[in-house]
Enzyme design. Structure first.
Site, PDB file in Angstrom:
ATOM      1  N   GLY A 190       0.788  -1.234   0.000  1.00 28.64           N
ATOM      2  CA  GLY A 190       0.000   0.000   0.000  1.00 28.64           C
ATOM      3  C   GLY A 190       0.817   1.279   0.000  1.00 28.64           C
ATOM      4  N   SER A 191       2.078   1.191  -0.441  1.00 26.70           N
ATOM      5  CA  SER A 191       2.890   2.418  -0.405  1.00 26.70           C
ATOM      6  C   SER A 191       2.367   3.463  -1.392  1.00 26.70           C
ATOM      7  CB  SER A 191       4.372   2.114  -0.649  1.00 26.70           C
ATOM      8  OG  SER A 191       4.610   1.711  -1.968  1.00 26.70           O
ATOM      9  N   ASN A 192       1.828   3.021  -2.515  1.00 24.77           N
ATOM     10  CA  ASN A 192       1.225   3.992  -3.444  1.00 24.77           C
ATOM     11  C   ASN A 192      -0.033   4.619  -2.855  1.00 24.77           C
ATOM     12  OD1 ASN A 192       2.420   4.319  -6.305  1.00 24.77           O
ATOM     13  ND2 ASN A 192       2.693   2.143  -5.864  1.00 24.77           N
ATOM     14  N   LEU A 236      -4.876  -6.623  -6.985  1.00 24.81           N
ATOM     15  CA  LEU A 236      -4.591  -7.760  -7.866  1.00 24.81           C
ATOM     16  C   LEU A 236      -5.804  -8.533  -8.376  1.00 24.81           C
ATOM     17  CD1 LEU A 236      -1.403  -9.056  -6.039  1.00 24.81           C
ATOM     18  CD2 LEU A 236      -1.644  -7.273  -7.772  1.00 24.81           C
ATOM     19  N   ASN A 296      -6.063   2.366 -12.931  1.00 24.94           N
ATOM     20  CA  ASN A 296      -5.098   1.407 -12.398  1.00 24.94           C
ATOM     21  C   ASN A 296      -3.692   1.870 -12.741  1.00 24.94           C
ATOM     22  OD1 ASN A 296      -4.075  -1.126 -11.353  1.00 24.94           O
ATOM     23  ND2 ASN A 296      -3.845  -1.825 -13.470  1.00 24.94           N
ATOM     24  N   HIS A 328       0.044   0.176 -13.567  1.00 23.94           N
ATOM     25  CA  HIS A 328       0.724  -1.088 -13.857  1.00 23.94           C
ATOM     26  C   HIS A 328       2.228  -0.811 -13.919  1.00 23.94           C
ATOM     27  CE1 HIS A 328       0.986  -5.209 -15.194  1.00 23.94           C
ATOM     28  NE2 HIS A 328       1.929  -4.809 -16.023  1.00 23.94           N
ATOM     29  N   ASP A 368      -5.511  -5.066 -17.455  1.00 25.79           N
ATOM     30  CA  ASP A 368      -4.475  -4.186 -18.015  1.00 25.79           C
ATOM     31  C   ASP A 368      -4.720  -3.762 -19.463  1.00 25.79           C
ATOM     32  OD1 ASP A 368      -3.098  -4.509 -15.594  1.00 25.79           O
ATOM     33  OD2 ASP A 368      -2.078  -6.297 -16.329  1.00 25.79           O
ATOM     34  N   GLU A 423       6.196   5.807  -9.934  1.00 23.17           N
ATOM     35  CA  GLU A 423       4.817   5.726  -9.428  1.00 23.17           C
ATOM     36  C   GLU A 423       4.551   6.823  -8.410  1.00 23.17           C
ATOM     37  OE1 GLU A 423       3.797   1.038 -10.019  1.00 23.17           O
ATOM     38  OE2 GLU A 423       4.596   1.618  -8.077  1.00 23.17           O
TER      39      GLU A 423
END
Ligand code: GAR
Length: 188
Positions: free
Chosen positions: A13-15, A86, A103, A105, A146, A175
């Site tokens: 969950g760092s993003n 995911l 999303n 990727h 994707d 990111e």
């Protein structure tokens, strides 16, 4: 008018945390809920620290769709950001949030995408193929993994001696820099 965004994350969950912190002083963007499919994912700890409620949906429960859509409506969610999530997004969610799900990727789609391509598996494939660049792709979500319309891509070099961790670190840097900016651009 504020925009309420639910963050979906399966792992660290760092993003998700980076996005919440980026918009901390921006009242237009509100993050009322974090959704995971793993009860032991570190993102729950981050959610706690950020004082955002987080919930877990097991795969089957998530895929059936109705419960999660009801919850998102209860939180008055307008849009969804998948930040390391995911599971495939079920029809019910796609229909409830048309063109409102994005999303990220960790590669340059259409290369290295699709079912089973996530996290370090992507970086491993990039390295095994001897690519000299990788990067990030931010895209709208549709019924295929994707494959939705691409909004933004950024590249980084992959050098011969780079390990999977090295590639992952470069991709994470992209990111952290670009994902919040792109969210601001499309929904600001
Ligand atoms: C990120 O690199 C994201 O791009 C990737 O998972 C990582 C999650 O990291 N997503 C996918 O692979 C989706 N197919 P985080 O949990 O620390 O944000």
């Amino acid at each position: 008018m504020s925009l309420k965004i639910a963050l979906f994350a399966s792992g660290s969950g760092s993003n998700a945390e980076n996005i919440v912190r980026y918009f901390a002083n921006n009242q237009h963007f509100i993050f009322p809920l974090i959704v995971s499919n793993k009860s032991d994912a570190f993102v729950h700890q981050r959610a706690k620290n950020l004082e955002i409620p987080s919930v877990t949906f097991a795969k089957q429960q998530f895929e059936s769709g109705s419960e999660i859509v009801a919850l998102l409506h209860a939180y008055k969610v307008d849009a969804i950001v998948l930040a390391g999530f995911l599971l495939k997004i079920p029809e019910a969610i796609l229909h409830a949030f048309p063109s409102k799900i994005v999303n990220i990727h960790p590669a340059l789609l259409p290369k290295y995408g699709g079912k089973g391509m996530y996290g370090d598996r992507v970086h491993q494939a990039v390295k095994a193929a001897g690519e000299n660049e990788s990067g990030i792709t931010i895209h709208y979500v549709n019924e295929q993994y994707d494959a939705g319309n691409i909004i933004f891509q950024a590249k980084c070099a992959v050098n011969e001696g780079d390990t999977v961790d090295d590639i992952a670190a470069k991709v994470h840097d992209l990111e952290y820099k670009y994902f919040p900016e792109v969210i601001q651009t499309i929904w600001g």
